[in-house]
Design a protein around this motif. Structure first.
Motif, PDB file in Angstrom:
ATOM      1  N   VAL A  22      49.704  41.122  43.950  1.00 29.82           N
ATOM      2  CA  VAL A  22      50.471  41.609  45.092  1.00 29.82           C
ATOM      3  C   VAL A  22      49.723  42.687  45.873  1.00 29.82           C
ATOM      4  CG1 VAL A  22      52.605  42.828  45.748  1.00 29.82           C
ATOM      5  CG2 VAL A  22      52.681  41.002  44.051  1.00 29.82           C
ATOM      6  N   ARG A  23      49.092  43.602  45.171  1.00 26.67           N
ATOM      7  CA  ARG A  23      48.497  44.776  45.819  1.00 26.67           C
ATOM      8  C   ARG A  23      46.973  44.746  45.892  1.00 26.67           C
ATOM      9  NH1 ARG A  23      52.020  47.969  48.376  1.00 26.67           N
ATOM     10  NH2 ARG A  23      50.764  49.769  47.838  1.00 26.67           N
ATOM     11  N   GLY A  24      46.340  43.796  45.240  1.00 24.68           N
ATOM     12  CA  GLY A  24      44.887  43.773  45.180  1.00 24.68           C
ATOM     13  C   GLY A  24      44.246  43.052  46.347  1.00 24.68           C
ATOM     14  N   GLY A  25      42.948  43.238  46.463  1.00 26.90           N
ATOM     15  CA  GLY A  25      42.155  42.524  47.448  1.00 26.90           C
ATOM     16  C   GLY A  25      41.696  41.198  46.867  1.00 26.90           C
ATOM     17  N   PRO A  26      40.766  40.548  47.540  1.00 24.69           N
ATOM     18  CA  PRO A  26      40.292  39.246  47.050  1.00 24.69           C
ATOM     19  C   PRO A  26      39.706  39.303  45.635  1.00 24.69           C
ATOM     20  CG  PRO A  26      39.554  39.624  49.297  1.00 24.69           C
ATOM     21  CD  PRO A  26      40.191  40.899  48.841  1.00 24.69           C
ATOM     22  N   ALA A  27      38.927  40.314  45.323  1.00 24.69           N
ATOM     23  CA  ALA A  27      38.321  40.414  43.988  1.00 24.69           C
ATOM     24  C   ALA A  27      39.394  40.633  42.926  1.00 24.69           C
ATOM     25  CB  ALA A  27      37.295  41.543  43.943  1.00 24.69           C
ATOM     26  N   GLU A  28      40.350  41.473  43.205  1.00 25.74           N
ATOM     27  CA  GLU A  28      41.410  41.771  42.238  1.00 25.74           C
ATOM     28  C   GLU A  28      42.299  40.552  42.011  1.00 25.74           C
ATOM     29  OE1 GLU A  28      39.636  45.288  43.813  1.00 25.74           O
ATOM     30  OE2 GLU A  28      40.720  43.744  44.929  1.00 25.74           O
ATOM     31  N   LEU A 120      40.441  44.347  29.543  1.00 24.03           N
ATOM     32  CA  LEU A 120      40.487  43.617  30.807  1.00 24.03           C
ATOM     33  C   LEU A 120      41.626  44.107  31.685  1.00 24.03           C
ATOM     34  CD1 LEU A 120      39.871  39.903  29.724  1.00 24.03           C
ATOM     35  CD2 LEU A 120      38.205  41.625  30.388  1.00 24.03           C
ATOM     36  N   LEU A 121      42.785  44.286  31.094  1.00 26.56           N
ATOM     37  CA  LEU A 121      43.940  44.731  31.868  1.00 26.56           C
ATOM     38  C   LEU A 121      43.745  46.137  32.413  1.00 26.56           C
ATOM     39  CD1 LEU A 121      46.818  43.294  29.676  1.00 26.56           C
ATOM     40  CD2 LEU A 121      46.021  42.460  31.895  1.00 26.56           C
ATOM     41  N   LEU A 122      43.140  47.012  31.617  1.00 22.69           N
ATOM     42  CA  LEU A 122      42.875  48.374  32.075  1.00 22.69           C
ATOM     43  C   LEU A 122      41.997  48.362  33.318  1.00 22.69           C
ATOM     44  CD1 LEU A 122      42.885  51.488  31.680  1.00 22.69           C
ATOM     45  CD2 LEU A 122      40.829  51.161  30.282  1.00 22.69           C
ATOM     46  N   PHE A 123      40.889  47.622  33.270  1.00 20.09           N
ATOM     47  CA  PHE A 123      39.972  47.638  34.406  1.00 20.09           C
ATOM     48  C   PHE A 123      40.497  46.838  35.593  1.00 20.09           C
ATOM     49  CE2 PHE A 123      37.007  48.905  31.001  1.00 20.09           C
ATOM     50  CZ  PHE A 123      36.757  50.174  31.509  1.00 20.09           C
ATOM     51  N   LEU A 124      41.322  45.838  35.358  1.00 16.31           N
ATOM     52  CA  LEU A 124      41.968  45.135  36.460  1.00 16.31           C
ATOM     53  C   LEU A 124      42.951  46.064  37.170  1.00 16.31           C
ATOM     54  CD1 LEU A 124      42.356  42.525  38.062  1.00 16.31           C
ATOM     55  CD2 LEU A 124      44.029  41.812  36.333  1.00 16.31           C
ATOM     56  N   ALA A 125      43.699  46.834  36.404  1.00 20.18           N
ATOM     57  CA  ALA A 125      44.626  47.809  37.003  1.00 20.18           C
ATOM     58  C   ALA A 125      43.865  48.892  37.756  1.00 20.18           C
ATOM     59  CB  ALA A 125      45.510  48.425  35.912  1.00 20.18           C
ATOM     60  N   ILE A 126      42.788  49.390  37.178  1.00 18.35           N
ATOM     61  CA  ILE A 126      41.979  50.404  37.848  1.00 18.35           C
ATOM     62  C   ILE A 126      41.384  49.838  39.134  1.00 18.35           C
ATOM     63  CG2 ILE A 126      39.806  51.703  37.672  1.00 18.35           C
ATOM     64  CD1 ILE A 126      40.537  52.197  34.714  1.00 18.35           C
ATOM     65  N   GLY A 127      40.903  48.607  39.086  1.00 20.16           N
ATOM     66  CA  GLY A 127      40.344  47.978  40.282  1.00 20.16           C
ATOM     67  C   GLY A 127      41.378  47.815  41.378  1.00 20.16           C
ATOM     68  N   THR A 128      42.590  47.441  41.010  1.00 20.42           N
ATOM     69  CA  THR A 128      43.656  47.280  41.996  1.00 20.42           C
ATOM     70  C   THR A 128      44.053  48.627  42.586  1.00 20.42           C
ATOM     71  OG1 THR A 128      44.439  45.351  40.781  1.00 20.42           O
ATOM     72  CG2 THR A 128      45.949  46.308  42.391  1.00 20.42           C
ATOM     73  N   TYR A 129      44.166  49.634  41.739  1.00 22.63           N
ATOM     74  CA  TYR A 129      44.471  50.980  42.231  1.00 22.63           C
ATOM     75  C   TYR A 129      43.371  51.467  43.173  1.00 22.63           C
ATOM     76  CZ  TYR A 129      45.132  55.982  42.424  1.00 22.63           C
ATOM     77  OH  TYR A 129      45.290  57.265  42.874  1.00 22.63           O
ATOM     78  N   SER A 130      42.122  51.216  42.797  1.00 20.62           N
ATOM     79  CA  SER A 130      40.983  51.613  43.620  1.00 20.62           C
ATOM     80  C   SER A 130      41.025  50.918  44.983  1.00 20.62           C
ATOM     81  CB  SER A 130      39.684  51.283  42.890  1.00 20.62           C
ATOM     82  OG  SER A 130      38.573  51.568  43.690  1.00 20.62           O
ATOM     83  N   HIS A 131      41.398  49.656  44.978  1.00 17.19           N
ATOM     84  CA  HIS A 131      41.519  48.920  46.247  1.00 17.19           C
ATOM     85  C   HIS A 131      42.602  49.548  47.121  1.00 17.19           C
ATOM     86  CE1 HIS A 131      41.596  45.624  49.084  1.00 17.19           C
ATOM     87  NE2 HIS A 131      42.900  45.556  48.912  1.00 17.19           N
ATOM     88  N   GLN A 132      43.742  49.860  46.531  1.00 20.14           N
ATOM     89  CA  GLN A 132      44.822  50.492  47.289  1.00 20.14           C
ATOM     90  C   GLN A 132      44.406  51.859  47.831  1.00 20.14           C
ATOM     91  OE1 GLN A 132      47.975  49.446  48.308  1.00 20.14           O
ATOM     92  NE2 GLN A 132      46.963  47.528  47.789  1.00 20.14           N
ATOM     93  N   ARG A 133      43.696  52.609  47.016  1.00 22.07           N
ATOM     94  CA  ARG A 133      43.209  53.932  47.434  1.00 22.07           C
ATOM     95  C   ARG A 133      42.235  53.788  48.603  1.00 22.07           C
ATOM     96  NH1 ARG A 133      38.971  57.454  45.669  1.00 22.07           N
ATOM     97  NH2 ARG A 133      39.558  59.599  46.056  1.00 22.07           N
ATOM     98  N   GLU A 134      41.346  52.816  48.514  1.00 20.75           N
ATOM     99  CA  GLU A 134      40.394  52.561  49.596  1.00 20.75           C
ATOM    100  C   GLU A 134      41.115  52.196  50.891  1.00 20.75           C
ATOM    101  OE1 GLU A 134      37.090  49.159  50.479  1.00 20.75           O
ATOM    102  OE2 GLU A 134      37.176  49.960  48.434  1.00 20.75           O
ATOM    103  N   LEU A 135      42.155  51.391  50.794  1.00 17.95           N
ATOM    104  CA  LEU A 135      42.950  51.043  51.980  1.00 17.95           C
ATOM    105  C   LEU A 135      43.624  52.267  52.582  1.00 17.95           C
ATOM    106  CD1 LEU A 135      44.664  47.684  50.925  1.00 17.95           C
ATOM    107  CD2 LEU A 135      42.741  47.994  52.510  1.00 17.95           C
TER     108      LEU A 135
END
Length: 144
Positions: A22-28, A120-135
């Motif tokens: 829902v909140r991630g970019g293409p990579a997430e 995997l879940l930890l870094f997927l969550a971190i990646g999604t949060y990072s994407h939201q922060r970047e936005l």
């Protein structure tokens, strides 16, 4: 004890995957889909009793590792390198019973689940949060 790991992973897996979708970019989103497909495939190929190395799961985890490596090369995001490293540890963990035949089943599950599940879940969550922060930062920079 195994059921606690399984139910916790189920809940976290669903929550983090939905968050990434829902909140991630293409990579997430790609990472979340890969995780969910591998999770389903693992459920289909796993044996009901532990008889050493489960080669079906090794195959699924190895395919997921290749997918995460390609995702890391394609997206060039730090979290994708970390998720590929976690998956590499999970694949390597499958071969520990070859080195130590009297290896404890619970320790084996813990190793594989820690790297191939929670890592995997930890870094997927971190990646999604990072994407939201970047936005948010991009939006704030454009507004200011």
């Amino acid at each position: 004890m195994y059921y606690t790991w399984a139910y916790t992973a189920l809940i976290l897996g669903i929550l983090v995957s939905v968050y990434a979708l829902v909140r991630g970019g293409p990579a997430e989103r790609t990472g979340a889909v890969m995780f969910l497909v591998a999770w389903l495939a693992t459920t289909l190929v796993q044996g009901r009793k532990f008889n050493g190395i489960e080669w079906g799961i090794v195959a699924v985890d190895s395919a997921l590792l290749v997918g995460f490596v390609f995702l890391a090369l394609w997206s060039r995001k730090i979290w994708t390198i970390l998720i590929a490293a976690c998956q590499l540890n999970a694949v390597a963990s499958h071969f520990v019973p070859l080195l130590a035949p009297k290896f404890n089943y619970v320790a084996y599950l813990t190793l594989v689940e820690f790297w191939g599940g929670y890592g995997l879940l930890l870094f997927l969550a971190i990646g999604t949060y990072s994407h939201q922060r970047e936005l948010r930062l991009t939006k704030a920079g454009a507004a200011g």
